[in-house]
Design a protein around this motif. Structure first.
Motif, PDB file in Angstrom:
ATOM      1  N   LEU A  41      -4.505  -1.349  -6.685  1.00 20.86           N
ATOM      2  CA  LEU A  41      -5.086  -0.294  -7.518  1.00 20.86           C
ATOM      3  C   LEU A  41      -6.438  -0.719  -8.086  1.00 20.86           C
ATOM      4  O   LEU A  41      -7.385   0.086  -8.136  1.00 20.86           O
ATOM      5  CB  LEU A  41      -4.122   0.057  -8.649  1.00 20.86           C
ATOM      6  CG  LEU A  41      -2.790   0.693  -8.220  1.00 20.86           C
ATOM      7  CD1 LEU A  41      -1.903   0.937  -9.438  1.00 20.86           C
ATOM      8  CD2 LEU A  41      -3.033   1.997  -7.473  1.00 20.86           C
ATOM      9  N   VAL A  42      -6.542  -1.972  -8.504  1.00 24.86           N
ATOM     10  CA  VAL A  42      -7.813  -2.459  -9.034  1.00 24.86           C
ATOM     11  C   VAL A  42      -8.890  -2.443  -7.954  1.00 24.86           C
ATOM     12  O   VAL A  42     -10.032  -2.014  -8.190  1.00 24.86           O
ATOM     13  CB  VAL A  42      -7.641  -3.883  -9.611  1.00 24.86           C
ATOM     14  CG1 VAL A  42      -8.999  -4.499  -9.941  1.00 24.86           C
ATOM     15  CG2 VAL A  42      -6.762  -3.848 -10.849  1.00 24.86           C
ATOM     16  N   ILE A  43      -8.527  -2.916  -6.759  1.00 26.16           N
ATOM     17  CA  ILE A  43      -9.488  -2.908  -5.649  1.00 26.16           C
ATOM     18  C   ILE A  43      -9.914  -1.473  -5.328  1.00 26.16           C
ATOM     19  O   ILE A  43     -11.099  -1.206  -5.079  1.00 26.16           O
ATOM     20  CB  ILE A  43      -8.876  -3.587  -4.410  1.00 26.16           C
ATOM     21  CG1 ILE A  43      -8.705  -5.081  -4.664  1.00 26.16           C
ATOM     22  CG2 ILE A  43      -9.764  -3.365  -3.184  1.00 26.16           C
ATOM     23  CD1 ILE A  43      -7.969  -5.804  -3.561  1.00 26.16           C
ATOM     24  N   ALA A  44      -8.962  -0.540  -5.349  1.00 23.47           N
ATOM     25  CA  ALA A  44      -9.291   0.859  -5.065  1.00 23.47           C
ATOM     26  C   ALA A  44     -10.272   1.407  -6.101  1.00 23.47           C
ATOM     27  O   ALA A  44     -11.244   2.108  -5.763  1.00 23.47           O
ATOM     28  CB  ALA A  44      -8.025   1.701  -5.036  1.00 23.47           C
ATOM     29  N   ILE A  45     -10.025   1.083  -7.381  1.00 22.01           N
ATOM     30  CA  ILE A  45     -10.922   1.559  -8.441  1.00 22.01           C
ATOM     31  C   ILE A  45     -12.322   0.970  -8.274  1.00 22.01           C
ATOM     32  O   ILE A  45     -13.327   1.666  -8.422  1.00 22.01           O
ATOM     33  CB  ILE A  45     -10.341   1.199  -9.822  1.00 22.01           C
ATOM     34  CG1 ILE A  45      -9.051   1.985 -10.067  1.00 22.01           C
ATOM     35  CG2 ILE A  45     -11.358   1.473 -10.922  1.00 22.01           C
ATOM     36  CD1 ILE A  45      -8.318   1.582 -11.331  1.00 22.01           C
ATOM     37  N   VAL A  46     -12.378  -0.337  -7.945  1.00 20.44           N
ATOM     38  CA  VAL A  46     -13.681  -0.985  -7.770  1.00 20.44           C
ATOM     39  C   VAL A  46     -14.419  -0.396  -6.574  1.00 20.44           C
ATOM     40  O   VAL A  46     -15.626  -0.106  -6.651  1.00 20.44           O
ATOM     41  CB  VAL A  46     -13.491  -2.510  -7.595  1.00 20.44           C
ATOM     42  CG1 VAL A  46     -14.812  -3.167  -7.213  1.00 20.44           C
ATOM     43  CG2 VAL A  46     -12.946  -3.121  -8.876  1.00 20.44           C
ATOM     44  N   THR A 112      -5.653   6.492   0.196  1.00 17.34           N
ATOM     45  CA  THR A 112      -5.332   5.263   0.923  1.00 17.34           C
ATOM     46  C   THR A 112      -4.611   4.264   0.040  1.00 17.34           C
ATOM     47  O   THR A 112      -3.645   3.605   0.466  1.00 17.34           O
ATOM     48  CB  THR A 112      -6.623   4.629   1.484  1.00 17.34           C
ATOM     49  OG1 THR A 112      -7.298   5.576   2.311  1.00 17.34           O
ATOM     50  CG2 THR A 112      -6.300   3.385   2.292  1.00 17.34           C
ATOM     51  N   ALA A 113      -5.058   4.131  -1.213  1.00 21.66           N
ATOM     52  CA  ALA A 113      -4.414   3.198  -2.150  1.00 21.66           C
ATOM     53  C   ALA A 113      -2.965   3.611  -2.417  1.00 21.66           C
ATOM     54  O   ALA A 113      -2.061   2.759  -2.450  1.00 21.66           O
ATOM     55  CB  ALA A 113      -5.201   3.148  -3.444  1.00 21.66           C
TER      56      ALA A 113
END
Length: 306
Positions: A41-46, A112-113
């Motif tokens: 989720l963090v990677i998706a937000i970034v 995708t996330a």
């Protein structure tokens, strides 16, 4: 329960590595899986934020660049007014497309996330994807007109066919554009009536406000009038209008032109005067031309024919 939690880290090196940090305790697979979900989720937000930043930068560059500039074109100060309108239109179009691209990027990244998280939680996504595919086909058949409207709206924005404030003719209605979305265009006609036109139903558009407009008037005079005198008189009127700062600075773009005799009949000669104006300002210039031409003809004693 322990077996199910252990399956969460099966064939997953990252999850197994995180579980090893907790010395493979019974609750380690669950905690490791939750950490992996948080990382996703963090990677998706970034990634979403980076994509939005790139889109914003591209939109700002497209909005602030100035391919239209009066110094590269011949004409009076009115050219700068046209340049300002064109640049503003380009800025609005770029910002609208940027907003659409940001929404698309958000849907792709977040979707995708979510699918990746469901897969990490050992929730089978194949039936979900199959259901979504079938639902998409059903919606596609049932909403063909809606899809058609959206595609037409996208191309309309990309091609800058019209924008808010333009006076357009879309066949079914003629009026001033009050709002433009990907699905509909809202117009208000001269009677104050509001029209909602679906973008997919617009087969052709006549834009009276894009780039520049033209004001012209026909001057019928008696058949026995001296052509040279009438022409010189009209050219003098056109020159004075061009030299008038109230019009040259704000309304008239180029020096008005006297075309000469356009038609000849047994009772009259028809002269035509034309002036290029800022978009949608031709009516004001045409009214001023009529007043000045009438006064000039009256002072010269030239009769206006029927």
């Amino acid at each position: 329960m322990t077996t199910q939690m252990s399956q969460m880290c099966t064939n997953d090196s990252i999850c197994n590595m995180l579980a090893g940090w907790f010395q493979n305790a019974a609750w380690a697979p669950l905690v490791a899986t939750l950490l992996v979900v948080v990382m996703i989720l963090v990677i998706a937000i970034v990634v979403r934020k980076l994509i939005h930043r790139v889109i914003t930068r591209v939109v700002n560059q497209a909005s602030n660049s100035a391919p239209f500039t009066g110094r590269f074109r011949k004409g009076g100060p009115g050219i700068e007014g046209i340049d300002a309108l064109l640049n503003e239109r380009r800025k609005q179009r770029a910002e609208t497309m940027g907003s659409v691209l940001k929404h698309i990027a958000s849907i792709v990244v977040i979707g995708t996330a979510i699918l990746t998280v469901l897969d990490r939680l050992t929730i089978p996504i194949a039936p979900l994807l199959t259901s979504v595919g079938i639902l998409g086909v059903a919606i596609g058949f049932g909403a063909q007109e809606l899809v058609k409207d959206f595609i037409a709206g996208m191309f309309m924005l990309l091609e800058d066919q019209y924008g808010v404030g333009d006076v357009i003719d879309v066949g079914a209605a003629v009026g001033t554009v009050e709002a433009v979305t990907l699905r509909i265009t809202r117009l208000r006609d001269a009677d104050g009536r509001v029209w909602y036109v679906r973008n997919g139903t617009i087969a052709r558009v006549g834009n009276e406000s894009q780039g520049w407009s033209r004001a012209y008037m026909d001057v019928p005079v008696a058949y026995d009038s001296d052509v040279a005198i009438v022409r010189d008189l009209l050219e003098e009127v056109a020159e004075k209008l061009w030299e008038d700062p109230d019009f040259r600075e704000t309304l008239v773009v180029e020096r008005p032109i006297v075309f000469g005799v356009e038609q000849v009949s047994d009772i009259s000669l028809l002269f035509r005067v034309s002036a290029k104006t800022l978009p949608a300002r031709q009516a004001e210039v045409a009214r001023e031309l009529r007043l000045r031409v009438k006064k000039a003809l009256d002072d010269a004693g030239i009769v206006i024919s029927a």
